[in-house]
Design a protein around this motif. Structure first.
Motif, PDB file in Angstrom:
ATOM      1  N   MET A   1     -11.161   3.867 -16.178  1.00 60.00           N
ATOM      2  CA  MET A   1     -11.227   2.812 -16.323  1.00 60.00           C
ATOM      3  C   MET A   1     -10.762   1.643 -15.238  1.00 60.00           C
ATOM      4  O   MET A   1      -9.632   1.978 -14.906  1.00 60.00           O
ATOM      5  CB  MET A   1     -10.806   2.245 -17.624  1.00 60.00           C
ATOM      6  N   ILE A   2     -11.667   0.775 -14.821  1.00 54.96           N
ATOM      7  CA  ILE A   2     -11.156  -0.074 -13.584  1.00 54.96           C
ATOM      8  C   ILE A   2     -10.771  -1.279 -14.528  1.00 54.96           C
ATOM      9  O   ILE A   2     -11.651  -1.905 -15.038  1.00 54.96           O
ATOM     10  CB  ILE A   2     -12.425  -0.284 -12.634  1.00 54.96           C
ATOM     11  N   ILE A   3      -9.605  -1.926 -14.111  1.00 57.27           N
ATOM     12  CA  ILE A   3      -9.314  -3.384 -14.690  1.00 57.27           C
ATOM     13  C   ILE A   3      -9.241  -4.185 -13.621  1.00 57.27           C
ATOM     14  O   ILE A   3      -8.611  -4.255 -12.485  1.00 57.27           O
ATOM     15  CB  ILE A   3      -7.725  -3.136 -15.092  1.00 57.27           C
ATOM     16  N   ILE A   4      -9.936  -5.343 -13.858  1.00 56.46           N
ATOM     17  CA  ILE A   4     -10.002  -6.491 -12.994  1.00 56.46           C
ATOM     18  C   ILE A   4      -9.382  -7.838 -13.718  1.00 56.46           C
ATOM     19  O   ILE A   4      -9.965  -8.289 -14.759  1.00 56.46           O
ATOM     20  CB  ILE A   4     -11.432  -6.629 -12.537  1.00 56.46           C
ATOM     21  N   ASP A   5      -8.425  -8.559 -12.752  1.00 55.29           N
ATOM     22  CA  ASP A   5      -7.979  -9.652 -13.316  1.00 55.29           C
ATOM     23  C   ASP A   5      -8.679 -10.765 -12.482  1.00 55.29           C
ATOM     24  O   ASP A   5      -8.351 -10.924 -11.338  1.00 55.29           O
ATOM     25  CB  ASP A   5      -6.431  -9.904 -13.319  1.00 55.29           C
ATOM     26  N   SER A   6      -9.569 -11.656 -12.867  1.00 56.66           N
ATOM     27  CA  SER A   6     -10.317 -12.720 -11.975  1.00 56.66           C
ATOM     28  C   SER A   6      -9.204 -13.682 -11.311  1.00 56.66           C
ATOM     29  O   SER A   6      -8.371 -14.058 -12.310  1.00 56.66           O
ATOM     30  CB  SER A   6     -11.538 -13.168 -13.078  1.00 56.66           C
ATOM     31  N   PRO A   7      -9.384 -14.138  -9.960  1.00 62.91           N
ATOM     32  CA  PRO A   7      -8.404 -14.716  -9.485  1.00 62.91           C
ATOM     33  C   PRO A   7      -9.190 -16.358  -9.712  1.00 62.91           C
ATOM     34  O   PRO A   7      -8.416 -17.329  -9.334  1.00 62.91           O
ATOM     35  CB  PRO A   7      -8.665 -14.474  -8.076  1.00 62.91           C
ATOM     36  N   SER A   8      -9.929 -16.453 -10.623  1.00 63.86           N
ATOM     37  CA  SER A   8     -10.669 -17.861 -10.578  1.00 63.86           C
ATOM     38  C   SER A   8     -10.705 -18.322 -12.057  1.00 63.86           C
ATOM     39  O   SER A   8     -10.779 -17.718 -13.079  1.00 63.86           O
ATOM     40  CB  SER A   8     -12.094 -17.797 -10.304  1.00 63.86           C
ATOM     41  N   HIS A   9     -10.580 -19.764 -12.251  1.00 67.47           N
ATOM     42  CA  HIS A   9     -10.617 -20.564 -13.449  1.00 67.47           C
ATOM     43  C   HIS A   9     -12.043 -20.980 -13.564  1.00 67.47           C
ATOM     44  O   HIS A   9     -12.281 -22.076 -14.464  1.00 67.47           O
ATOM     45  CB  HIS A   9      -9.573 -21.405 -13.437  1.00 67.47           C
ATOM     46  N   ASP A  10     -12.903 -20.920 -12.658  1.00 63.36           N
ATOM     47  CA  ASP A  10     -14.333 -21.486 -12.489  1.00 63.36           C
ATOM     48  C   ASP A  10     -15.122 -20.725 -13.497  1.00 63.36           C
ATOM     49  O   ASP A  10     -15.453 -19.449 -13.269  1.00 63.36           O
ATOM     50  CB  ASP A  10     -14.764 -21.524 -11.287  1.00 63.36           C
ATOM     51  N   ALA A  11     -15.840 -21.453 -14.479  1.00 62.51           N
ATOM     52  CA  ALA A  11     -16.687 -20.794 -15.376  1.00 62.51           C
ATOM     53  C   ALA A  11     -18.070 -20.122 -14.846  1.00 62.51           C
ATOM     54  O   ALA A  11     -18.370 -19.114 -15.258  1.00 62.51           O
ATOM     55  CB  ALA A  11     -17.289 -21.595 -16.698  1.00 62.51           C
ATOM     56  N   TYR A  12     -18.627 -20.941 -13.941  1.00 65.24           N
ATOM     57  CA  TYR A  12     -19.698 -20.391 -13.005  1.00 65.24           C
ATOM     58  C   TYR A  12     -19.512 -19.033 -12.570  1.00 65.24           C
ATOM     59  O   TYR A  12     -20.222 -18.024 -12.610  1.00 65.24           O
ATOM     60  CB  TYR A  12     -20.173 -21.397 -11.920  1.00 65.24           C
ATOM     61  N   PHE A  13     -18.273 -19.147 -11.845  1.00 65.13           N
ATOM     62  CA  PHE A  13     -17.841 -17.840 -11.164  1.00 65.13           C
ATOM     63  C   PHE A  13     -17.646 -16.779 -12.013  1.00 65.13           C
ATOM     64  O   PHE A  13     -17.969 -15.388 -11.831  1.00 65.13           O
ATOM     65  CB  PHE A  13     -16.576 -18.060 -10.361  1.00 65.13           C
ATOM     66  N   ASN A  14     -16.870 -16.875 -13.279  1.00 66.56           N
ATOM     67  CA  ASN A  14     -16.482 -15.945 -13.844  1.00 66.56           C
ATOM     68  C   ASN A  14     -17.691 -15.256 -14.640  1.00 66.56           C
ATOM     69  O   ASN A  14     -17.584 -14.106 -15.122  1.00 66.56           O
ATOM     70  CB  ASN A  14     -15.276 -16.545 -14.750  1.00 66.56           C
ATOM     71  N   ILE A  15     -18.550 -16.142 -15.175  1.00 66.84           N
ATOM     72  CA  ILE A  15     -19.567 -15.689 -15.849  1.00 66.84           C
ATOM     73  C   ILE A  15     -20.615 -14.660 -14.870  1.00 66.84           C
ATOM     74  O   ILE A  15     -21.252 -13.852 -15.406  1.00 66.84           O
ATOM     75  CB  ILE A  15     -20.436 -16.485 -16.544  1.00 66.84           C
ATOM     76  N   ALA A  16     -20.813 -15.117 -13.692  1.00 62.75           N
ATOM     77  CA  ALA A  16     -21.580 -14.491 -12.476  1.00 62.75           C
ATOM     78  C   ALA A  16     -20.743 -13.397 -12.403  1.00 62.75           C
ATOM     79  O   ALA A  16     -21.427 -12.454 -12.004  1.00 62.75           O
ATOM     80  CB  ALA A  16     -21.626 -15.438 -11.357  1.00 62.75           C
ATOM     81  N   SER A  17     -19.410 -13.265 -12.342  1.00 61.06           N
ATOM     82  CA  SER A  17     -18.859 -11.950 -11.998  1.00 61.06           C
ATOM     83  C   SER A  17     -19.196 -10.898 -13.039  1.00 61.06           C
ATOM     84  O   SER A  17     -19.339  -9.678 -12.457  1.00 61.06           O
ATOM     85  CB  SER A  17     -17.414 -12.264 -11.985  1.00 61.06           C
ATOM     86  N   GLU A  18     -19.668 -11.042 -14.293  1.00 58.19           N
ATOM     87  CA  GLU A  18     -19.865 -10.035 -15.066  1.00 58.19           C
ATOM     88  C   GLU A  18     -21.445  -9.549 -14.655  1.00 58.19           C
ATOM     89  O   GLU A  18     -21.439  -8.217 -14.725  1.00 58.19           O
ATOM     90  CB  GLU A  18     -20.240 -10.773 -16.553  1.00 58.19           C
ATOM     91  N   GLU A  19     -22.226 -10.305 -14.259  1.00 55.85           N
ATOM     92  CA  GLU A  19     -23.598  -9.765 -13.808  1.00 55.85           C
ATOM     93  C   GLU A  19     -23.242  -9.158 -12.536  1.00 55.85           C
ATOM     94  O   GLU A  19     -24.048  -7.699 -12.420  1.00 55.85           O
ATOM     95  CB  GLU A  19     -24.247 -10.723 -13.528  1.00 55.85           C
ATOM     96  N   TYR A  20     -22.417  -9.536 -11.666  1.00 55.45           N
ATOM     97  CA  TYR A  20     -22.256  -8.972 -10.438  1.00 55.45           C
ATOM     98  C   TYR A  20     -21.491  -7.490 -10.480  1.00 55.45           C
ATOM     99  O   TYR A  20     -21.960  -6.470 -10.157  1.00 55.45           O
ATOM    100  CB  TYR A  20     -21.198  -9.609  -9.467  1.00 55.45           C
ATOM    101  N   LEU A  21     -20.741  -7.313 -11.119  1.00 55.11           N
ATOM    102  CA  LEU A  21     -19.819  -6.128 -11.364  1.00 55.11           C
ATOM    103  C   LEU A  21     -20.654  -5.216 -12.494  1.00 55.11           C
ATOM    104  O   LEU A  21     -20.578  -3.895 -12.048  1.00 55.11           O
ATOM    105  CB  LEU A  21     -18.622  -6.232 -12.395  1.00 55.11           C
ATOM    106  N   LEU A  22     -21.744  -5.679 -12.965  1.00 51.27           N
ATOM    107  CA  LEU A  22     -22.608  -4.698 -13.623  1.00 51.27           C
ATOM    108  C   LEU A  22     -23.199  -3.821 -12.602  1.00 51.27           C
ATOM    109  O   LEU A  22     -23.503  -2.970 -13.060  1.00 51.27           O
ATOM    110  CB  LEU A  22     -23.468  -5.586 -14.489  1.00 51.27           C
ATOM    111  N   TYR A  23     -23.723  -4.489 -11.527  1.00 52.70           N
ATOM    112  CA  TYR A  23     -24.417  -3.730 -10.467  1.00 52.70           C
ATOM    113  C   TYR A  23     -23.627  -2.983  -9.555  1.00 52.70           C
ATOM    114  O   TYR A  23     -23.876  -2.102  -8.824  1.00 52.70           O
ATOM    115  CB  TYR A  23     -25.350  -4.624  -9.873  1.00 52.70           C
ATOM    116  N   LYS A  24     -22.288  -3.373  -9.341  1.00 55.17           N
ATOM    117  CA  LYS A  24     -21.282  -2.933  -8.168  1.00 55.17           C
ATOM    118  C   LYS A  24     -21.084  -1.591  -8.772  1.00 55.17           C
ATOM    119  O   LYS A  24     -20.750  -0.737  -8.334  1.00 55.17           O
ATOM    120  CB  LYS A  24     -20.400  -3.784  -8.014  1.00 55.17           C
TER     121      LYS A  24
END
Length: 327
Positions: A1-24
């Protein structure tokens, strides 16, 4: 399991990160944690305008973001911890929320907090909700994400999600306004989201030997930011994606009583009817025609109404008063 702690408090960034990581990570199990500054996160199939208090949200500068999963609208702030599990979809029961809420319950129960999963997808404490969960399947993977209300501003939550139920008759699913509570009163004094995050990461590591922490690279951050800018920070995604709905609002202004009816399709006005006891020098049908094709949002309506002789249609009114009738 890979654990990632987002460095951002920006909601646009964090919701986008879920889609990005889905493909990465198309096959790897992943656990993502993030904390958003004040924001409203809307379920994919919801009518955004029917879920929020737009005047309050605009005044407070609260971001509004549509996520990829269904379910209801939630409020995020710095007192709220968000978690997201990514796993292969094969063999998983899509309607089972117990597997990925278990680590949260295990952690809290171990701290003496009698939290439990109740209903379809909520974690409750003394009959009050502190965690809502949602999920979706895409690209062969399933993502289940949830909130943990630790010390959220409940008065802002209530005001930001308050909306006049008479204003909209829509085909979307409206959020169930559950009774909610913060965990702060059940935990040690001084517990904050960073502490809770550390505890939860430790719980995940304990249950998943070999789990590794991964820090987003500058390349990851750039790619997520691009996705946030191109999709998650756009009116078309956050508002225009909303299902068809009918809008109705009435008000008394110096010119008289005015009542507005709109048919809205994917965020754009398809038909407008205006009624009232005002006196108009110009045919109101002319204004109704001008409204067709305009975005049902404040900026677009303001641009239109300030560009025309609004008093010719209503008498003694301001563009601002009329804009307020449409939102």
């Amino acid at each position: 399991m890979i654990i990632i702690d987002s460095p951002s408090h920006d909601a646009y960034f964090n919701i986008a990160s879920e889609e990005y990581l889905l493909y990465k990570y198309p096959t790897a199990d992943l656990f993502l944690l993030y904390v958003n500054a004040p924001s409203i996160i809307v379920g994919k199939f919801q009518n955004t305008l029917a879920e929020i208090n737009l005047d309050y949200v605009d005044e407070k500068g609260i971001k509004v973001v549509r996520r990829m999963s269904g379910g209801g609208t939630v409020y995020h702030d710095l007192g709220n911890l968000n978690f997201s599990f990514h796993t292969l979809f094969e063999g998983n029961d899509f309607l089972d929320f117990s597997t990925f809420t278990a680590p949260v319950l295990s952690l809290l129960n171990g701290l003496g907090v009698p939290a439990k999963l109740e209903g379809r997808n909520d974690l409750l404490l003394d009959g009050k909700k502190f965690s809502g969960n949602a999920k979706f399947a895409k690209n062969g993977k399933m993502i289940q994400h949830g909130t943990i209300l630790l010390n959220s501003q409940m008065e802002v939550l209530a005001d930001a999600l308050k909306v006049n139920p008479l204003k909209f008759i829509d085909k979307a699913v409206k959020s169930n306004r559950s009774r909610v509570t913060n965990l702060i009163d059940y935990l040690a004094v001084g517990t904050d989201t960073e502490t809770l995050k550390e505890w939860l990461i430790a719980e995940i590591v304990k249950a998943n030997p070999g789990a590794e922490l991964y820090q987003l690279t500058p390349e990851d951050i750039d790619a997520i930011q691009r996705l946030a800018t191109e999709k998650y920070n756009t009116w078309d995604w956050n508002f225009g994606f909303s299902p068809n709905y009918n809008f109705k609002k009435a008000a008394k202004v110096p010119a008289g009583f005015i009542e507005v009816h709109l048919d809205v399709d994917k965020g754009y006005i398809k038909q407008a009817k205006i009624f009232g006891d005002f006196f108009a020098a110009k045919p109101i049908e002319e204004l109704e025609s001008l409204l067709v094709g305009v975005k049902h949002e404040r900026a677009a309506l303001t641009t239109l109404l300030e560009s025309i002789d609004i008093q010719g249609y209503f008498g003694k009114v301001t563009a601002e008063e009329i804009v307020a009738l449409f939102s």
